[in-house]
Design a protein around this motif. Sequence first.
Motif, PDB file in Angstrom:
ATOM      1  N   LEU A 169      14.927  -3.423  -2.568  1.00  0.00           N
ATOM      2  CA  LEU A 169      14.067  -2.963  -1.426  1.00  0.00           C
ATOM      3  C   LEU A 169      13.256  -1.862  -1.831  1.00  0.00           C
ATOM      4  O   LEU A 169      12.196  -1.710  -1.479  1.00  0.00           O
ATOM      5  CB  LEU A 169      14.858  -3.092   0.050  1.00  0.00           C
ATOM      6  CG  LEU A 169      15.097  -4.269   0.467  1.00  0.00           C
ATOM      7  CD1 LEU A 169      15.904  -4.138   1.739  1.00  0.00           C
ATOM      8  CD2 LEU A 169      13.990  -5.043   0.819  1.00  0.00           C
ATOM      9  N   SER A 170      14.173  -0.854  -2.572  1.00  0.00           N
ATOM     10  CA  SER A 170      13.434   0.480  -2.929  1.00  0.00           C
ATOM     11  C   SER A 170      12.208   0.035  -3.614  1.00  0.00           C
ATOM     12  O   SER A 170      11.438   1.097  -3.862  1.00  0.00           O
ATOM     13  CB  SER A 170      14.626   1.399  -3.583  1.00  0.00           C
ATOM     14  OG  SER A 170      15.615   1.676  -2.464  1.00  0.00           O
ATOM     15  N   GLN A 171      12.404  -1.012  -4.663  1.00  0.00           N
ATOM     16  CA  GLN A 171      11.355  -0.861  -5.875  1.00  0.00           C
ATOM     17  C   GLN A 171      10.299  -1.901  -4.987  1.00  0.00           C
ATOM     18  O   GLN A 171       9.169  -2.013  -5.774  1.00  0.00           O
ATOM     19  CB  GLN A 171      12.123  -1.816  -6.819  1.00  0.00           C
ATOM     20  CG  GLN A 171      12.842  -0.881  -7.641  1.00  0.00           C
ATOM     21  CD  GLN A 171      13.743  -1.508  -8.886  1.00  0.00           C
ATOM     22  OE1 GLN A 171      12.949  -2.087  -9.556  1.00  0.00           O
ATOM     23  NE2 GLN A 171      14.914  -1.550  -9.112  1.00  0.00           N
ATOM     24  N   TYR A 172      10.282  -2.322  -4.029  1.00  0.00           N
ATOM     25  CA  TYR A 172       9.300  -3.306  -3.211  1.00  0.00           C
ATOM     26  C   TYR A 172       8.245  -2.483  -2.839  1.00  0.00           C
ATOM     27  O   TYR A 172       8.607  -1.530  -1.963  1.00  0.00           O
ATOM     28  CB  TYR A 172      10.000  -4.209  -2.348  1.00  0.00           C
ATOM     29  CG  TYR A 172       9.041  -4.989  -1.305  1.00  0.00           C
ATOM     30  CD1 TYR A 172       8.368  -6.121  -1.997  1.00  0.00           C
ATOM     31  CD2 TYR A 172       8.808  -4.733  -0.124  1.00  0.00           C
ATOM     32  CE1 TYR A 172       7.509  -6.729  -1.222  1.00  0.00           C
ATOM     33  CE2 TYR A 172       7.956  -5.317   0.568  1.00  0.00           C
ATOM     34  CZ  TYR A 172       7.198  -6.472  -0.075  1.00  0.00           C
ATOM     35  OH  TYR A 172       6.416  -7.196   0.785  1.00  0.00           O
ATOM     36  N   THR A 173       7.250  -2.936  -3.120  1.00  0.00           N
ATOM     37  CA  THR A 173       6.003  -2.099  -2.511  1.00  0.00           C
ATOM     38  C   THR A 173       5.318  -3.068  -1.525  1.00  0.00           C
ATOM     39  O   THR A 173       4.539  -4.058  -1.887  1.00  0.00           O
ATOM     40  CB  THR A 173       4.967  -1.824  -3.869  1.00  0.00           C
ATOM     41  OG1 THR A 173       5.553  -1.024  -4.745  1.00  0.00           O
ATOM     42  CG2 THR A 173       3.574  -1.118  -3.008  1.00  0.00           C
ATOM     43  N   PRO A 174       5.223  -2.793  -0.380  1.00  0.00           N
ATOM     44  CA  PRO A 174       4.836  -3.701   0.562  1.00  0.00           C
ATOM     45  C   PRO A 174       3.004  -3.845   0.310  1.00  0.00           C
ATOM     46  O   PRO A 174       2.504  -2.763   0.023  1.00  0.00           O
ATOM     47  CB  PRO A 174       4.868  -2.776   2.138  1.00  0.00           C
ATOM     48  CG  PRO A 174       5.940  -1.807   1.782  1.00  0.00           C
ATOM     49  CD  PRO A 174       5.979  -1.608   0.232  1.00  0.00           C
ATOM     50  N   LYS A 175       2.602  -5.131   0.557  1.00  0.00           N
ATOM     51  CA  LYS A 175       1.099  -5.364   0.615  1.00  0.00           C
ATOM     52  C   LYS A 175       0.633  -5.971   1.858  1.00  0.00           C
ATOM     53  O   LYS A 175       1.558  -6.566   2.446  1.00  0.00           O
ATOM     54  CB  LYS A 175       1.043  -6.226  -0.795  1.00  0.00           C
ATOM     55  CG  LYS A 175       1.541  -5.335  -2.027  1.00  0.00           C
ATOM     56  CD  LYS A 175       1.012  -6.324  -3.178  1.00  0.00           C
ATOM     57  CE  LYS A 175       1.566  -5.501  -4.464  1.00  0.00           C
ATOM     58  NZ  LYS A 175       1.270  -6.321  -5.715  1.00  0.00           N
ATOM     59  N   GLY A 176      -0.625  -6.084   1.906  1.00  0.00           N
ATOM     60  CA  GLY A 176      -1.060  -6.537   3.172  1.00  0.00           C
ATOM     61  C   GLY A 176      -2.635  -6.989   2.951  1.00  0.00           C
ATOM     62  O   GLY A 176      -3.286  -5.749   2.455  1.00  0.00           O
ATOM     63  N   ARG A 177      -3.215  -7.776   3.471  1.00  0.00           N
ATOM     64  CA  ARG A 177      -4.461  -8.102   3.234  1.00  0.00           C
ATOM     65  C   ARG A 177      -5.386  -7.305   4.521  1.00  0.00           C
ATOM     66  O   ARG A 177      -6.617  -7.053   4.403  1.00  0.00           O
ATOM     67  CB  ARG A 177      -4.989  -9.359   3.333  1.00  0.00           C
ATOM     68  CG  ARG A 177      -4.248 -10.527   2.523  1.00  0.00           C
ATOM     69  CD  ARG A 177      -4.764 -11.668   2.510  1.00  0.00           C
ATOM     70  NE  ARG A 177      -6.046 -12.168   2.349  1.00  0.00           N
ATOM     71  CZ  ARG A 177      -6.781 -13.484   2.540  1.00  0.00           C
ATOM     72  NH1 ARG A 177      -5.882 -14.396   2.866  1.00  0.00           N
ATOM     73  NH2 ARG A 177      -7.900 -13.628   2.582  1.00  0.00           N
ATOM     74  N   THR A 178      -4.551  -7.071   5.273  1.00  0.00           N
ATOM     75  CA  THR A 178      -5.288  -6.253   6.642  1.00  0.00           C
ATOM     76  C   THR A 178      -4.233  -4.975   6.844  1.00  0.00           C
ATOM     77  O   THR A 178      -3.233  -4.972   6.241  1.00  0.00           O
ATOM     78  CB  THR A 178      -5.390  -6.969   7.894  1.00  0.00           C
ATOM     79  OG1 THR A 178      -4.111  -7.230   8.083  1.00  0.00           O
ATOM     80  CG2 THR A 178      -6.134  -8.260   7.292  1.00  0.00           C
ATOM     81  N   GLU A 179      -4.610  -3.884   7.498  1.00  0.00           N
ATOM     82  CA  GLU A 179      -3.979  -2.950   7.653  1.00  0.00           C
ATOM     83  C   GLU A 179      -2.800  -3.250   8.635  1.00  0.00           C
ATOM     84  O   GLU A 179      -1.683  -2.654   8.647  1.00  0.00           O
ATOM     85  CB  GLU A 179      -4.871  -1.790   8.641  1.00  0.00           C
ATOM     86  CG  GLU A 179      -4.082  -0.560   8.934  1.00  0.00           C
ATOM     87  CD  GLU A 179      -3.710   0.061   7.485  1.00  0.00           C
ATOM     88  OE1 GLU A 179      -2.623   0.913   7.660  1.00  0.00           O
ATOM     89  OE2 GLU A 179      -4.344   0.108   6.492  1.00  0.00           O
ATOM     90  N   LYS A 180      -2.881  -4.246   9.717  1.00  0.00           N
ATOM     91  CA  LYS A 180      -2.013  -4.721  10.389  1.00  0.00           C
ATOM     92  C   LYS A 180      -0.679  -5.224   9.692  1.00  0.00           C
ATOM     93  O   LYS A 180       0.374  -5.096   9.901  1.00  0.00           O
ATOM     94  CB  LYS A 180      -2.474  -5.580  11.395  1.00  0.00           C
ATOM     95  CG  LYS A 180      -1.453  -6.136  12.400  1.00  0.00           C
ATOM     96  CD  LYS A 180      -2.132  -7.067  13.593  1.00  0.00           C
ATOM     97  CE  LYS A 180      -1.087  -7.688  14.636  1.00  0.00           C
ATOM     98  NZ  LYS A 180      -1.766  -8.319  15.405  1.00  0.00           N
TER      99      LYS A 180
END
Length: 293
Positions: A169-180
């Motif tokens: 989890l520490s190495q995981y970089t959250p991503k998202g197509r929208t800010e939400k």
Amino acid sequence: MNDIINTTTGAAALGLPTSRRLFLSALPGLAAASIVPAALISPNVAHAHPEPSLATDTAHENTDLLQAYDRLVAAQSEFADATKALDWIGDEWRHLWPLAPEELLGGANAHQNSFEYLKYAERDIIGRFLFRDTSVLTKRLAREFREQNERQCFHVHTSEEARKRIDELSQYTPKGRTEKALVRNRAWRNEGLAQWKQRLELAVAYEAETARLSEAAGVVPAAQRIVDADAAVKEASAKISMIPAFTHEGLRIKARALQASGLFDGDPNTPGRWGEFCRFIHAVIGAGEEAQV
């Protein structure tokens, strides 16, 4: 200590005997509780009970074979005593052995897991599966499940598992197509990290306490005594197979030595070759017993 596991399903499916194999495979539980070396748990072992005495008419039998049989009987007696001693520890220390914190519990039916995951099943001090009361687990289990499963064996998350999840989890970089979506994924990652960090703290404390109790109870030497006795039974049985028999009583000794190996102690009604072998061994032993009447 962590390479011991329990499985009998495959053997049963093939018609193989499971009693001795089952006993010698339960140490994964001991390993899971950071307790023991490799081999045991189930009183129904092929050589858990000393062999009966021989017929009195052994004057013409090979002396070496008779002496080897005496050693087999002594080894089986020691194995039975060692097994009882370990069971005594399990009963004597039961009231002191802690349940794993509820936060560390994973899935139910952990005692039916695959070979690889059996080591995570909750166990008692000597490695037996621990089935806990489900009626108090109201937050994690639905009422219907609790009513249908009054007692269950659960997977217990370990400190090793927690550290692995924290690292991932520490190495995981959250991503998202929208800010939400990005905010949602960040919250998921942060919540997961907090949960596994809490589990790590609880797991470290739980494992330290169970290791302390196991050492105080003398589980490792008690289990090693069984391992050594099992090796002695195997050695005695193997030597008997290499010594010539001069009489029917000698053949009976050899049959009992094969039975002590655990390979031919299954149900004589088992279909196939294993059933034939079992029936032959039983017939040889039975013939010798009838001759004594």
